[in-house]
Design a protein around this motif. Structure first.
Motif, PDB file in Angstrom:
ATOM      1  N   HIS A   1      74.870  41.733 -65.278  1.00 37.46           N
ATOM      2  CA  HIS A   1      74.654  42.442 -63.952  1.00 37.46           C
ATOM      3  C   HIS A   1      74.469  41.507 -62.928  1.00 37.46           C
ATOM      4  N   ASN A   2      74.950  40.055 -62.849  1.00 39.80           N
ATOM      5  CA  ASN A   2      74.833  39.101 -61.993  1.00 39.80           C
ATOM      6  C   ASN A   2      73.499  38.894 -61.685  1.00 39.80           C
ATOM      7  N   TRP A   3      72.495  39.014 -62.518  1.00 40.17           N
ATOM      8  CA  TRP A   3      71.010  39.128 -62.108  1.00 40.17           C
ATOM      9  C   TRP A   3      70.628  37.389 -61.596  1.00 40.17           C
ATOM     10  N   ILE A   4      71.210  36.465 -62.304  1.00 37.55           N
ATOM     11  CA  ILE A   4      70.697  35.201 -61.934  1.00 37.55           C
ATOM     12  C   ILE A   4      71.021  35.012 -60.425  1.00 37.55           C
ATOM     13  N   LYS A   5      72.380  35.254 -59.922  1.00 36.61           N
ATOM     14  CA  LYS A   5      72.806  34.917 -58.519  1.00 36.61           C
ATOM     15  C   LYS A   5      71.927  35.539 -57.599  1.00 36.61           C
ATOM     16  N   LYS A   6      71.642  37.047 -57.874  1.00 35.78           N
ATOM     17  CA  LYS A   6      71.015  37.941 -56.753  1.00 35.78           C
ATOM     18  C   LYS A   6      69.717  37.391 -56.720  1.00 35.78           C
ATOM     19  N   CYS A   7      68.950  36.997 -57.891  1.00 39.55           N
ATOM     20  CA  CYS A   7      67.560  36.638 -57.967  1.00 39.55           C
ATOM     21  C   CYS A   7      67.529  35.095 -57.346  1.00 39.55           C
ATOM     22  N   PHE A   8      68.221  34.336 -57.636  1.00 37.30           N
ATOM     23  CA  PHE A   8      68.195  33.092 -57.202  1.00 37.30           C
ATOM     24  C   PHE A   8      68.566  32.945 -55.577  1.00 37.30           C
ATOM     25  N   ASP A   9      69.637  33.513 -55.223  1.00 35.48           N
ATOM     26  CA  ASP A   9      70.066  33.542 -54.052  1.00 35.48           C
ATOM     27  C   ASP A   9      68.973  34.261 -53.039  1.00 35.48           C
ATOM     28  N   SER A  10      68.231  35.231 -53.293  1.00 38.29           N
ATOM     29  CA  SER A  10      67.079  35.651 -52.625  1.00 38.29           C
ATOM     30  C   SER A  10      66.150  34.768 -52.429  1.00 38.29           C
ATOM     31  N   VAL A  11      65.921  34.265 -53.227  1.00 32.34           N
ATOM     32  CA  VAL A  11      64.498  33.146 -53.296  1.00 32.34           C
ATOM     33  C   VAL A  11      65.071  32.054 -52.316  1.00 32.34           C
ATOM     34  N   LEU A  12      66.062  31.420 -52.479  1.00 29.46           N
ATOM     35  CA  LEU A  12      66.514  30.502 -51.753  1.00 29.46           C
ATOM     36  C   LEU A  12      67.018  30.943 -50.220  1.00 29.46           C
ATOM     37  N   SER A  13      67.002  32.097 -49.887  1.00 26.16           N
ATOM     38  CA  SER A  13      67.333  32.713 -48.633  1.00 26.16           C
ATOM     39  C   SER A  13      65.872  32.896 -47.994  1.00 26.16           C
ATOM     40  N   SER A  14      64.761  32.706 -48.478  1.00 28.91           N
ATOM     41  CA  SER A  14      63.412  33.023 -48.054  1.00 28.91           C
ATOM     42  C   SER A  14      63.248  32.490 -46.788  1.00 28.91           C
ATOM     43  N   SER A  15      62.416  32.946 -45.945  1.00 34.10           N
ATOM     44  CA  SER A  15      62.109  32.171 -44.438  1.00 34.10           C
ATOM     45  C   SER A  15      61.215  31.286 -44.787  1.00 34.10           C
ATOM     46  N   ILE A  16      60.646  30.539 -45.731  1.00 33.86           N
ATOM     47  CA  ILE A  16      59.692  29.700 -46.042  1.00 33.86           C
ATOM     48  C   ILE A  16      60.521  28.762 -47.276  1.00 33.86           C
ATOM     49  N   PRO A  17      60.356  27.481 -47.275  1.00 37.44           N
ATOM     50  CA  PRO A  17      60.897  26.692 -48.276  1.00 37.44           C
ATOM     51  C   PRO A  17      60.037  27.190 -49.742  1.00 37.44           C
ATOM     52  N   VAL A  18      60.712  27.446 -50.678  1.00 38.11           N
ATOM     53  CA  VAL A  18      60.267  27.845 -52.116  1.00 38.11           C
ATOM     54  C   VAL A  18      61.041  26.986 -53.325  1.00 38.11           C
ATOM     55  N   ASN A  19      60.233  26.443 -53.866  1.00 39.08           N
ATOM     56  CA  ASN A  19      60.800  25.612 -55.057  1.00 39.08           C
ATOM     57  C   ASN A  19      61.053  26.649 -56.283  1.00 39.08           C
ATOM     58  N   ILE A  20      62.314  26.552 -57.094  1.00 35.71           N
ATOM     59  CA  ILE A  20      62.428  27.380 -58.101  1.00 35.71           C
ATOM     60  C   ILE A  20      62.367  26.677 -59.274  1.00 35.71           C
ATOM     61  N   ILE A  21      61.304  27.221 -60.267  1.00 38.38           N
ATOM     62  CA  ILE A  21      61.403  26.715 -61.872  1.00 38.38           C
ATOM     63  C   ILE A  21      61.999  27.724 -62.519  1.00 38.38           C
ATOM     64  N   ALA A  22      62.696  27.535 -63.120  1.00 35.46           N
ATOM     65  CA  ALA A  22      63.369  28.427 -64.353  1.00 35.46           C
ATOM     66  C   ALA A  22      63.393  28.005 -65.569  1.00 35.46           C
ATOM     67  N   ILE A  23      62.753  28.979 -66.529  1.00 35.30           N
ATOM     68  CA  ILE A  23      62.560  28.443 -67.867  1.00 35.30           C
ATOM     69  C   ILE A  23      63.542  29.439 -68.525  1.00 35.30           C
ATOM     70  N   ASP A  24      64.397  28.748 -69.139  1.00 36.38           N
ATOM     71  CA  ASP A  24      65.439  29.452 -70.434  1.00 36.38           C
ATOM     72  C   ASP A  24      64.760  29.770 -71.678  1.00 36.38           C
ATOM     73  N   ASN A  25      64.640  30.981 -72.071  1.00 35.22           N
ATOM     74  CA  ASN A  25      64.004  31.095 -73.597  1.00 35.22           C
ATOM     75  C   ASN A  25      65.290  31.155 -74.612  1.00 35.22           C
ATOM     76  N   ASN A  26      66.075  30.061 -74.594  1.00 34.09           N
ATOM     77  CA  ASN A  26      67.042  30.036 -75.612  1.00 34.09           C
ATOM     78  C   ASN A  26      67.960  31.134 -75.317  1.00 34.09           C
ATOM     79  N   SER A  27      68.743  31.493 -74.262  1.00 35.93           N
ATOM     80  CA  SER A  27      69.821  32.349 -73.947  1.00 35.93           C
ATOM     81  C   SER A  27      70.931  32.103 -74.819  1.00 35.93           C
ATOM     82  N   THR A  28      71.536  33.314 -75.251  1.00 36.76           N
ATOM     83  CA  THR A  28      73.099  33.275 -75.816  1.00 36.76           C
ATOM     84  C   THR A  28      74.095  33.258 -74.999  1.00 36.76           C
ATOM     85  N   ASP A  29      73.839  33.621 -73.830  1.00 37.10           N
ATOM     86  CA  ASP A  29      74.927  33.700 -72.992  1.00 37.10           C
ATOM     87  C   ASP A  29      75.233  32.413 -72.065  1.00 37.10           C
TER      88      ASP A  29
END
Length: 310
Positions: A15-43
């Motif tokens: 459902h395009n989750w990563i793009k929607k999630c990450f883009d929204s955080v990176l568009s925040s009105s204050i600088p935010v560092n993203i830390i992503a932890i992948d739990n052995n995804s199969t996609d």
């Protein structure tokens, strides 16, 4: 002020989750560092993040460490890199541009709250997320419903009994006092346990109703972690690991043993069988929790977890 957004990924291409999630955080009105932890995804989650979000700090797990375990990895990294505020966000959720900034501002004014969450809407943004609506009922979150109806929402944090960890702003003080998630809870229950411990440390959890997230979880199949066997074990473990309760596994086992003796004397063998299964389940659940906590402590994966709460 250093703000880290910690996002656990597991097959996040749906459902395009990563793009929607990450883009929204990176568009925040204050600088935010993203830390992503992948739990052995199969996609293609890892590949997609590397190709499209080079500024994201990506932790790649070779095994699925569960929601709490993966969040602990992100929190540990954020703490070691000067983090002051930590925003936990589900991969299937996204924020408005001002959400994180306003949460940080209100958190600084309410130091008694270890965790503050925004209003959770559904993925379309046209209604409250159903589960979230249950967390803010009048008996669990005083005055919030009433103030909404009467159009007199105050610019403050409303205390709640519990809010799921789909969107939590966690203060540095909270992490230092409460610690990380209990890795015994692989998936579901870890946020309940965290809130128990937070309250035990005299901190609060609440809702700031001026900002929103969108949680896209309608129409999903029920998780395997809600099958009766796993749910019962999780319920028992939540009871035994809650430092606010006087209940403990030894006391409960003694009560059950006495009931077994009584029902045996009364020749009520059907009830005896049921009680024996319950006793075995309690013993198994408690021993597994201690085993998991011991392992996690030894391998230093969760070094800021408070191990003195059991």
């Amino acid at each position: 002020m250093k703000i880290h957004c910690i996002i656990v990924i597991y097959n996040g291409m749906r459902h395009n989750w990563i793009k929607k999630c990450f883009d929204s955080v990176l568009s925040s009105s204050i600088p935010v560092n993203i830390i992503a932890i992948d739990n052995n995804s199969t996609d293609d989650s890892v590949k997609y993040i590397k190709e499209n979000y080079p500024t994201v700090h990506l932790i790649e797990n070779k095994v699925n460490k569960g929601f709490g375990g993966a969040n602990n990895q992100g929190l540990k990294y954020a703490l070691e890199n000067g983090g002051e505020y930590f925003f936990l966000l589900n991969q299937d959720a996204w924020v408005d541009p001002n959400t994180i900034e306003e949460l940080v501002k209100i958190s600084s004014l309410y130091p008694g709250y270890g965790v503050i969450s925004p209003i959770h809407l559904n993925g379309k943004g046209d209604a409250l997320d159903y589960n979230f609506s249950n967390y803010i009922k009048p008996d669990k979150c005083k005055n919030l419903y009433s103030d909404f109806v009467l159009n007199k929402i105050e610019d403050k944090v409303y205390e709640s009994d519990f809010i799921c960890a789909a969107a939590w702003l966690v203060s540095k003080k909270c992490l230092e006092v409460v610690g990380g998630f209990n890795p015994t809870f692989f998936h579901y229950g870890e946020d309940d346990n965290y809130v128990h411990r937070l309250k035990f440390k005299n901190l609060k959890i609440g809702v700031y109703p001026k900002v929103f997230i969108y949680h896209d979880r309608e129409g999903r199949d029920n998780s395997q972690y809600f099958n009766p066997s796993i749910s019962n074990e999780r319920k028992l473990l939540l009871e035994f690991s809650n430092p606010n309760h006087s209940l403990n596994h030894k006391k409960e086992l003694n009560i059950i043993r006495n009931k077994i003796i009584k029902n045996t004397l009364l020749f009520n063998f059907k009830e005896v069988d049921r009680l024996k299964k319950q006793k075995d389940l309690i013993s198994k659940t408690f021993q597994q929790s201690i085993h998991n906590l011991t392992l996690s402590k030894e391998d230093k994966s969760y070094i800021f977890l408070d191990f003195n709460i059991l």
